[in-house]
Write a protein that holds these residues in place. Sequence first.
Motif, PDB file in Angstrom:
ATOM      1  N   SER A 112       0.817  -1.211   0.000  1.00 30.93           N
ATOM      2  CA  SER A 112       0.000   0.000   0.000  1.00 30.93           C
ATOM      3  C   SER A 112       0.854   1.265   0.000  1.00 30.93           C
ATOM      4  CB  SER A 112      -0.915   0.017   1.232  1.00 30.93           C
ATOM      5  OG  SER A 112      -1.571   1.261   1.354  1.00 30.93           O
ATOM      6  N   ALA A 113       0.329   2.316  -0.664  1.00 33.55           N
ATOM      7  CA  ALA A 113       1.008   3.611  -0.637  1.00 33.55           C
ATOM      8  C   ALA A 113       0.994   4.222   0.754  1.00 33.55           C
ATOM      9  CB  ALA A 113       0.331   4.553  -1.635  1.00 33.55           C
ATOM     10  N   ASN A 114       0.115   3.720   1.622  1.00 30.57           N
ATOM     11  CA  ASN A 114       0.009   4.225   2.992  1.00 30.57           C
ATOM     12  C   ASN A 114       0.760   3.370   4.010  1.00 30.57           C
ATOM     13  OD1 ASN A 114      -1.710   6.516   2.541  1.00 30.57           O
ATOM     14  ND2 ASN A 114      -3.409   5.096   2.183  1.00 30.57           N
ATOM     15  N   TYR A 115       1.589   2.437   3.527  1.00 30.86           N
ATOM     16  CA  TYR A 115       2.301   1.530   4.432  1.00 30.86           C
ATOM     17  C   TYR A 115       3.169   2.312   5.423  1.00 30.86           C
ATOM     18  CZ  TYR A 115       5.297  -2.344   5.965  1.00 30.86           C
ATOM     19  OH  TYR A 115       5.966  -3.288   6.706  1.00 30.86           O
ATOM     20  N   CYS A 116       3.080   1.936   6.703  1.00 33.24           N
ATOM     21  CA  CYS A 116       3.780   2.659   7.770  1.00 33.24           C
ATOM     22  C   CYS A 116       5.262   2.311   7.857  1.00 33.24           C
ATOM     23  CB  CYS A 116       3.134   2.353   9.116  1.00 33.24           C
ATOM     24  SG  CYS A 116       1.406   2.827   9.220  1.00 33.24           S
ATOM     25  N   GLY A 117       5.636   1.168   7.332  1.00 32.09           N
ATOM     26  CA  GLY A 117       7.019   0.722   7.436  1.00 32.09           C
ATOM     27  C   GLY A 117       7.185  -0.360   8.489  1.00 32.09           C
ATOM     28  N   LEU A 118       8.051  -1.330   8.202  1.00 35.03           N
ATOM     29  CA  LEU A 118       8.208  -2.485   9.077  1.00 35.03           C
ATOM     30  C   LEU A 118       8.708  -2.093  10.464  1.00 35.03           C
ATOM     31  CD1 LEU A 118       8.134  -5.524   9.508  1.00 35.03           C
ATOM     32  CD2 LEU A 118      10.449  -5.651   8.533  1.00 35.03           C
ATOM     33  N   GLU A 119       9.638  -1.146  10.545  1.00 37.02           N
ATOM     34  CA  GLU A 119      10.189  -0.775  11.848  1.00 37.02           C
ATOM     35  C   GLU A 119       9.122  -0.154  12.744  1.00 37.02           C
ATOM     36  OE1 GLU A 119      13.744   1.942  13.867  1.00 37.02           O
ATOM     37  OE2 GLU A 119      13.552   1.802  11.690  1.00 37.02           O
ATOM     38  N   ALA A 120       8.308   0.747  12.187  1.00 37.96           N
ATOM     39  CA  ALA A 120       7.261   1.391  12.976  1.00 37.96           C
ATOM     40  C   ALA A 120       6.238   0.371  13.454  1.00 37.96           C
ATOM     41  CB  ALA A 120       6.580   2.477  12.153  1.00 37.96           C
ATOM     42  N   VAL A 121       5.867  -0.559  12.579  1.00 36.42           N
ATOM     43  CA  VAL A 121       4.899  -1.592  12.955  1.00 36.42           C
ATOM     44  C   VAL A 121       5.490  -2.505  14.027  1.00 36.42           C
ATOM     45  CG1 VAL A 121       3.607  -3.596  12.132  1.00 36.42           C
ATOM     46  CG2 VAL A 121       3.708  -1.520  10.733  1.00 36.42           C
ATOM     47  N   ALA A 122       6.751  -2.921  13.836  1.00 37.87           N
ATOM     48  CA  ALA A 122       7.399  -3.824  14.797  1.00 37.87           C
ATOM     49  C   ALA A 122       7.531  -3.158  16.171  1.00 37.87           C
ATOM     50  CB  ALA A 122       8.769  -4.245  14.279  1.00 37.87           C
ATOM     51  N   ASN A 123       7.833  -1.865  16.202  1.00 41.81           N
ATOM     52  CA  ASN A 123       7.945  -1.158  17.485  1.00 41.81           C
ATOM     53  C   ASN A 123       6.620  -1.154  18.235  1.00 41.81           C
ATOM     54  OD1 ASN A 123      10.636  -0.558  17.127  1.00 41.81           O
ATOM     55  ND2 ASN A 123      10.273   1.504  16.322  1.00 41.81           N
ATOM     56  N   LEU A 124       5.528  -0.919  17.516  1.00 43.27           N
ATOM     57  CA  LEU A 124       4.217  -0.895  18.168  1.00 43.27           C
ATOM     58  C   LEU A 124       3.817  -2.292  18.624  1.00 43.27           C
ATOM     59  CD1 LEU A 124       1.789   0.740  19.036  1.00 43.27           C
ATOM     60  CD2 LEU A 124       0.808   0.407  16.752  1.00 43.27           C
ATOM     61  N   ILE A 125       4.119  -3.302  17.819  1.00 41.04           N
ATOM     62  CA  ILE A 125       3.831  -4.689  18.217  1.00 41.04           C
ATOM     63  C   ILE A 125       4.528  -5.006  19.537  1.00 41.04           C
ATOM     64  CG2 ILE A 125       4.320  -7.111  17.647  1.00 41.04           C
ATOM     65  CD1 ILE A 125       3.799  -6.414  14.719  1.00 41.04           C
ATOM     66  N   ALA A 126       5.804  -4.624  19.647  1.00 46.55           N
ATOM     67  CA  ALA A 126       6.571  -4.921  20.861  1.00 46.55           C
ATOM     68  C   ALA A 126       6.032  -4.138  22.056  1.00 46.55           C
ATOM     69  CB  ALA A 126       8.043  -4.583  20.632  1.00 46.55           C
ATOM     70  N   ALA A 127       5.676  -2.861  21.862  1.00 45.63           N
ATOM     71  CA  ALA A 127       5.176  -2.038  22.967  1.00 45.63           C
ATOM     72  C   ALA A 127       3.861  -2.571  23.506  1.00 45.63           C
ATOM     73  CB  ALA A 127       5.011  -0.587  22.496  1.00 45.63           C
ATOM     74  N   ILE A 128       3.015  -3.086  22.633  1.00 40.69           N
ATOM     75  CA  ILE A 128       1.713  -3.601  23.047  1.00 40.69           C
ATOM     76  C   ILE A 128       1.831  -4.997  23.646  1.00 40.69           C
ATOM     77  CG2 ILE A 128      -0.476  -4.460  22.092  1.00 40.69           C
ATOM     78  CD1 ILE A 128      -0.602  -1.975  20.379  1.00 40.69           C
TER      79      ILE A 128
END
Length: 287
Positions: A112-128
């Motif tokens: 998707s053109a709106n993709y947040c990026g793997l690092e940003a997604v991985a950081n949120l996964i870990a925080a949650i």
Amino acid sequence: MELIIYEEREIREMANNPPLTDAIVVALARLIDDSQLTDKREPTHYDLDVLFVQSKIAEGDKPGPGGKPIGKAKRIRGALNWALINNLQGGEAFVSALISTVQGYGGFRPQSANYCGLEAVANLIAAIAIHGWELSLDGSLAPRVLEAMGGGQLTAALESYADRARRGALDSPLLAGTAKDLLEATAAHVLVEKWGSYPTHSNFPTLLGQAFTALSLATPTDPVQAGEPAQKRVERAAYELGCALNALRNKQGTGHGRPWLSSITSSQARFAIESMGNIASLMLNEL
């Protein structure tokens, strides 16, 4: 006299939001694009306006110095930092709502053109994940089943619930994925960690007493010793309070619906919730 009465749907909705923490605030804001380029990622500022209002945290959405506009990520951090102090429940609702909005725009989809990026997604996964919740790579959010967890992982999840309870989160007596309340689940976990198992058919006072004993915390069955430390009196009182709080719980069903007997007031319910968090934290800290 105001009664603390919640419908099952309301309690379920409160329990279906992850906790709001400083780490989650930072990680969540990183999902959002603040690029000044022509091709900007969604969600838009308008989307944030709507979510702030729906979550009842718009009061924390402040402009920059001199009334200047600020970026979307700064708006999110500002509103959620305000919510941490002023409207924790609203802030938690915003976390779920923003993740769903980002997912709807394709923010978790690499193509998707709106993709947040793997690092940003991985950081949120870990925080949650630290707080007993799972966020998948595709943006699906759900509480982890506590009964499938154990050891340090379960300790961390229970600590998160205890922290929410100490701050008065309304759903704190109800643990996702289990019929146990916070104190019962914590006592059972203590016994598994200390003794390898716990008696599944014991009544709550027995279960809590065994957990206190396993942690060398005093209960009323322990005779008062001459010159004993003052904290032993506190420990006995904590045990008695824990049993009283359990008696206030609405035992109908399997932990869903109204968490307290309908005869108690909102102030009594908040005292009970915060006390449950303190007693659970006492046990987990000793563990």
